[in-house]
Write an enzyme that holds these catalytic residues in place. Structure first.
Site, PDB file in Angstrom:
ATOM      1  N   GLY C 152       0.819  -1.200   0.000  1.00 23.90           N
ATOM      2  CA  GLY C 152       0.000   0.000   0.000  1.00 23.90           C
ATOM      3  C   GLY C 152       0.854   1.251   0.000  1.00 23.90           C
ATOM      4  CB  CYS C 153       0.135   4.705  -1.076  1.00 24.40           C
ATOM      5  SG  CYS C 153      -1.501   4.942  -0.350  1.00 24.40           S
ATOM      6  CG  PHE C 154      -0.915   5.881   4.044  1.00 26.63           C
ATOM      7  CD1 PHE C 154      -0.391   7.158   4.173  1.00 26.63           C
ATOM      8  CD2 PHE C 154      -2.247   5.743   3.709  1.00 26.63           C
ATOM      9  CE1 PHE C 154      -1.185   8.288   3.977  1.00 26.63           C
ATOM     10  CE2 PHE C 154      -3.056   6.864   3.503  1.00 26.63           C
ATOM     11  CZ  PHE C 154      -2.526   8.131   3.633  1.00 26.63           C
TER      12      PHE C 154
END
Lengths: 349, 349, 349, 349
Positions: C152-154
Site C-alpha cells: 500500500g501507499c502509506f
C-alpha cells in the site's frame, strides 16, 4: 431581534444557501428563521456543514409554502434551475416576498429560457413580474416589489463591466468578446468528475463554449441598455480555486476615448454605489481582492495599436454573484440602505 | 554514452534549466556534461534542487566559453533576457552550437527588441543568423544550423493555434484577440511579492496587458505567415497553478468555414508532427492533459450567431514552451527524429 | 518490440492503472497489450483520459482471463479491494504472472483482512503464495515468483522509513507513532463529497483515525522485522494537493544513537537500492522532490531533550506507492535490473 | 463612533496587521485611527493592499509613540519579533494599552527567549508585567491590564487542545507528541524561496523540526498547568494552502478514560467560551471549518490497542492564531463581552 424581518432559505444545503446563512448571521435587520432542503429535511444543517456547529443548531425544514409563511416574511430560492418555476406562484400567493437566485426568472422570453435551460419555463406573468436585480443598474425598480430575480454570477461581473460603455456608446456592441473565468464553487456542491479535486487541481480548462445559459441573460440586458439587439461571444473557463470570477472583455472603442475617459465615465455612472470600485489607470483588480465580499472591481487598458479597450471585472461568485447581491436586493426591496449587513472587508490573503 | 552529443546548460538553476536536466536525463543521444550558473558556481546543483539528489552530484560551473567548449558540443542558454546577447558571439566563435531559450534572438528588429525588452539588442548579424525554432512551422530551416532561437511560451501556444488559419485565410487577421493564461512557473524562480504563495493561491489576475514582450514575437510570425502586417490584442493572466498555458483565441471567420473545416485544415497542416494534437469537434484540451509533456493540444468552437471561431491551445510552459521544444530543436539541428528523448506521456492526474 | 514482455492492466481507468500506462510507455522491455476495465469495456481509453489522445488509440477490454492470456504474459490488477480476490485464481491458472496492486493479498491472515477490509478474504493458499513486494526489503523473495502483492501507499513510505531502525533495535517499537499525510489522488477517481474540489481546496483534514486498513499491513511487516508483535498509532490526513505522501514518524531511541548513526544505518541498509535516498543531517525531504518518480526520500531529526527521533519519509503515492513499485516488482520477477524503465527524474517544480 | 475606543496598529502592512484591519472594521466599539508601518510610512495602505480600496483611504503613519498617543487609546503590535521589545516601554509610558502579537513578551525567561529567538530579550519587568492572553485559559487575568502578550498561532491550537487533559491528569505529559501543520500565511508576507508559489504548490514539507520558537511557549504553559516541567516533541509542516493550522496530538491516556470522557471534560472546561467547539465522537474538525473565524475546533480519537488518545485541534492562524485573539484580548481588557466584533461565521467553502 423580535422586530427583524424573518427570512427562509430554500436550498440551504447548496453553496448559495449556506453563503446566505453566513452573510445574514450578521445582518442587523434580518433573522433567518427557517433553513430548507427538500433532500435533507429533518437533519441538522450543521451535520452536512460542520462549520455551522453551535452557530445553527436547527433542523432543515421541508419545502412547504404554508410552513414557510408561518415562519418567514421573505424567502430566498437558492436551488438549481427548474425548481423556482414551480414554487414561486404558491410562495407569492402565500404573501411572501421572493428573491430567486436560480435562473428561472431572468429571461423574459419563455422560448429563450427553454432553449438555453432545456426545462419548462415559468408562466409569462411571473417572468413579466420579476424585476432583474442587478442592483447598481436596476436598483430603483427593485424597491417595494415582491419578486426579484437575482442575476447570474457571470452576468453580474460582465454586465457591471460593460453597461456604462455600451449605454454611452463608448464601444461598438457588435465587437464585444467576453472571456470569463470562474472558481469551482460556481459548479455547486454536487459530486462529479467535473468537480473532482484531482481532475481540477493544477488544471485550467474551458467549458460550455458558446453554450452557457448566461449568454442570453447578458445579451438581454445589453440589448436593453444599447437600445438594439446585441450578440456577444462568451467563453467560460474553470480556474483551480474555489471562489472568484473574472471577466476579461474586449471591444472596439468608438470615437477617441482613452482609458481616462472610461474611468471617468464609470466613476460617474457608479457614483453613490459603494460596491462597485473603479480602479486607477494602470492597475487591474484580482479576484482575491474581493474574496468573501460584495464588491465588483473594474479596471481598464486601452491599446492604441488596435483601438480596442480591455475591461477587467471581478467578483466573488458566491457573494456579489449570488448571496450577497440577493441580500442587497432584499435591502432595496425593504427600502433599507443597500449596504446593510454587507460591509464586509474582503478576506485577504 | 561516449558517442553521445555533449550538452552544457547555462542558467541551470532556473526552472528552464532544471527542466532541461530532467528531460535530457533520458535522452538516448545526449549527455549533459556541464551545468552552469554564474550566481552559484562551485556549489552542488542538488543543494538548491534536492530532487536531483544522487541524480546529479556535480558542481555548478561558471560561465566560461573556453571551459564550455572543452566539455560540450552544444549549449543551451536558459537565462533571463539580456545575457544571451552577450554570450552568443563567443560561444559561436568557440565552435559550439547554441540554442537560446531566452528571448534575445527572437525579434529580427533591434529597435523592436529594445522597445519591448528595455535592453540593448544583439548585433544584427546574430539576429539575422538565428533561426526561429517553432519546430512544426520552421523545423526545416533549423536543420544543420548553429544558432536557434527557441520561441517564447505564450507565442508557442498561440502561434501553433493560429498559423494554419492565418496562412490559409480562414480568419481575418485584423480581428484576432488572444486571451492567455499561465501557471506561475513562467515567472521564474525569483522570489517577489508577485510570486508569493499567499498572494497567488486562490487568486486569478491579469498582468502586463498590451505590454508583454511576447506581443511583437507573435506579430512578427503572424505577419510573416499572413504576408501582411498583423496587429493583435493580447492579454496575459496568472493562474493559481505551477505549470501550463492556455491561449483562448478569437477571430472572425472568412467564407463559410465551420469547425469541421478548421479541424481538417489543422490536421493536414500538422500531419507527421506528433507533438501537435488536434481535438475532435466538441472537445477542448485542458492544461493538465499536456502536463510534463511536449504536446500542444488544440480545439475549436464556432459560433454561428457571431461568425467567430474560438481556438483553444494548451502547452506545458516549461516543456513545449521552453526546455522540451529546445530539445526538439536540438534533434532537428542534429538531423535526428524530432521526438528523440521527448516521448513522455503527460503526467495525469 | 516483438520480444517485449506483454502486459495487461485490469483497472486501467483508475489512477493506478493509468499511471501504469504512463510509466510502461517508456519501459524498454514491456509492451502494454491490453487495457482492461469492466465498467467501460469497448470504449476508447483516451475518451475518459484525453491526455492519452494519439498515444493509446485502443479500446478497453473486458475482464476475461482467456482473452488476457491470449494477449499478455503478465497482468497488473489495479482495482479497488475485493476484485483481485476473485480474479487471481483463474489468472494464475491461465499461466499468467500476477501483480496485485489492490490490498487483497497483503495480509497473511484471512480474519485480519476481513476485519479491516469488511470483505471476504482470498483463500489462504493465495495469501500464502503471494510475496509482499516491498522491493528494498523483500526484493530477493520476489524473483521468479508468479504472484506478488504490491504494498500500500502509506505502508511503503512508512515501512521504508522504519524498518532499518526497528530491525537493528535503534528505536523502541512500542513507542512508534505515525502521522501520515496524503494527496487526494490516493482516494481514487470516484466522485464524492470527499473528493470534491471546493471541499478540499484550502483545507486540511484527518480521516479514518486508527481505522485505516493500512494499519494491519504496517504492523504485520514491522512485527516480522522486529521478531515481536508491534502495535502502532497511525493517523491519516488529506493534503490539498494531488500527489504525494509524507509519513512523519516518532519513536524513542534506545541506546545513545544520534542522527548521524541513523543516517549511517539507513545508508548501509539501502546500499545498492537506488530508489531510496537518505538525506544529509539537517535536511528533510518534501513531497514535491519525488513527484512523478519512484524515489522514497528519508530524513531524520533527533531531539536530545526528549530522546525521540523524528523520521520523515516521502513518496509519490501513485509511483513508488503504486504503479512504479509494481513495475519494480515486475523487473525483479523477471530478473531484470530493478530500475529498468523507472529512472525518471522527479518533475520539479 | 465618537465614543469608540481608538486603536492603532503597528505593522499594518503584514498579514497580522491587515487582518486586524479587516476584523476591526466591523467591531462596534473600536475605531482604527492609525495604521502604522515603519517601512512604508507616507504611502496609502490601499496601494499595497488593493482589497482595501475605498475602505481605508488613509496613509500609513510612521512609528512614533507621541503620535500614536495623540491618535489612539490602544495599540496592537503586529511586527516580526524583536521590535515590540524596543517599543513597548515608551508605548506604556505614553499611557497606551498594548497588545503584543509578536512573540517578544511570551516567554517569562529572558535566557529562554534569547536561546530560541536569537535576539535580545525585553527587560524582565515587562516580561513579568505581560499577561499571556490565551483567552479561554487566562482570560480572567487579562481584564483591566495594560500589557497583553498574544499567544503564537501553533501554541493557541496546541494548548487549547491539551490543557484540559493535562490539567486533569487524563494524559501522561511525558508522552505528548505534537504534529502541527500550517498554511503558508503563517510565514508572513516577506518574499523568499520558502514562500514562492511554484516551490510550495503541490508540495508538503516539514521545517524547523525541534527548533521552532513556539516550543518553549507551549512547554511554559503546559508546565504551569501540569504543575511540573513538561517537555514535548513538536514538528511543524507547511501545507499548500494560505490559512489554517491543525495540531494532531498524541499522548498516553492515564486511567481508563475513553473518548466520551475527554469530550465531557473539554465541554465542561470550555463551557461559556463560545470560540472553542468540541466535536462529537467520531468526527474531527478540518481547517476550512474555521476559515476566517475565531473558532478553535477540537476532536478526539482513542485507540484501545495502544492506549493512546489522538487530539485534533484546528484554528485559522490569522484569526484565532493572531488578529482575532488579539481583539478577544482587547474585549477582555476593556471588560466587554469577549465575542464583541468577532461573531464571524467561517467562510465556507
Amino acid at each position: 431581534m423580535s422586530t427583524a424581518v424573518k427570512a427562509a432559505i430554500i436550498g440551504s444545503t447548496g453553496y448559495g444557501g449556506v453563503e446566505l446563512i453566513r452573510l445574514l448571521a450578521s445582518h442587523p435587520k434580518v433573522e433567518v428563521t427557517s433553513v430548507i432542503s427538500s433532500s435533507s429535511a429533518g437533519a441538522p444543517i450543521a451535520e452536512g456543514y460542520p462549520h455551522l456547529t453551535e452557530i445553527r443548531t436547527d433542523l432543515l425544514d421541508d419545502v412547504d409554502p404554508a410552513l414557510i409563511k408561518s415562519k418567514a416574511d421573505v424567502v430566498f430560492i437558492a436551488t438549481p434551475a427548474g425548481i423556482a418555476t414551480k414554487l414561486t406562484p404558491s410562495l407569492l400567493a402565500a404573501g411572501l416576498k421572493v428573491i430567486d437566485i436560480s435562473g428561472d426568472h431572468r429571461l423574459k422570453s419563455r422560448a429563450e429560457y427553454e432553449t438555453w435551460y432545456k426545462k419548462e419555463a415559468a408562466e409569462q406573468q411571473y417572468l413579466d413580474q420579476a424585476v432583474y436585480g442587478l442592483c447598481e443598474v436596476y436598483g430603483d425598480a427593485v424597491q417595494g416589489v415582491d419578486l426579484v430575480s437575482n442575476p447570474g454570477c457571470f452576468p453580474t461581473a460582465t454586465l457591471l463591466g460593460l453597461i456604462p460603455a455600451v449605454k454611452e456608446g463608448y464601444i461598438d456592441p457588435a465587437t464585444i468578446i467576453i472571456d470569463s473565468k470562474s472558481g469551482v464553487s460556481g459548479a455547486g456542491r454536487g459530486a462529479s468528475l467535473g468537480t473532482h479535486y484531482s481532475e481540477l487541481n493544477e488544471n485550467f480548462k474551458a467549458y460550455k463554449i458558446n453554450k452557457h445559459q448566461h449568454i442570453p441573460e447578458i445579451e438581454q440586458v445589453l440589448s436593453d441598455v444599447a437600445g438594439q439587439k446585441v450578440v456577444t461571444t462568451f467563453t467560460t473557463h474553470l480556474v483551480p480555486m474555489t471562489r472568484g470570477i473574472m471577466s476579461t472583455m474586449y471591444a472596439t472603442v468608438t470615437g477617441d476615448h482613452k482609458v481616462e475617459d472610461f474611468i471617468s465615465l464609470y466613476r460617474n455612472y457608479y457614483e453613490g454605489r459603494p460596491f462597485v470600485r473603479i480602479r486607477s489607470n494602470g492597475t487591474w483588480p484580482a479576484t482575491k481582492e474581493v474574496f468573501g465580499s460584495n464588491y465588483c472591481d473594474i479596471g481598464f487598458a486601452y491599446d492604441e495599436r488596435t483601438g480596442r479597450i480591455t475591461i477587467i471585472s471581478v467578483i466573488d461568485n458566491l457573494v456579489k454573484g449570488a448571496a450577497g447581491q440577493a441580500i442587497q436586493n432584499l435591502n432595496l426591496m425593504m427600502g433599507w440602505d443597500e449596504t446593510e449587513g454587507l460591509k464586509f472587508v474582503p478576506v485577504y490573503p
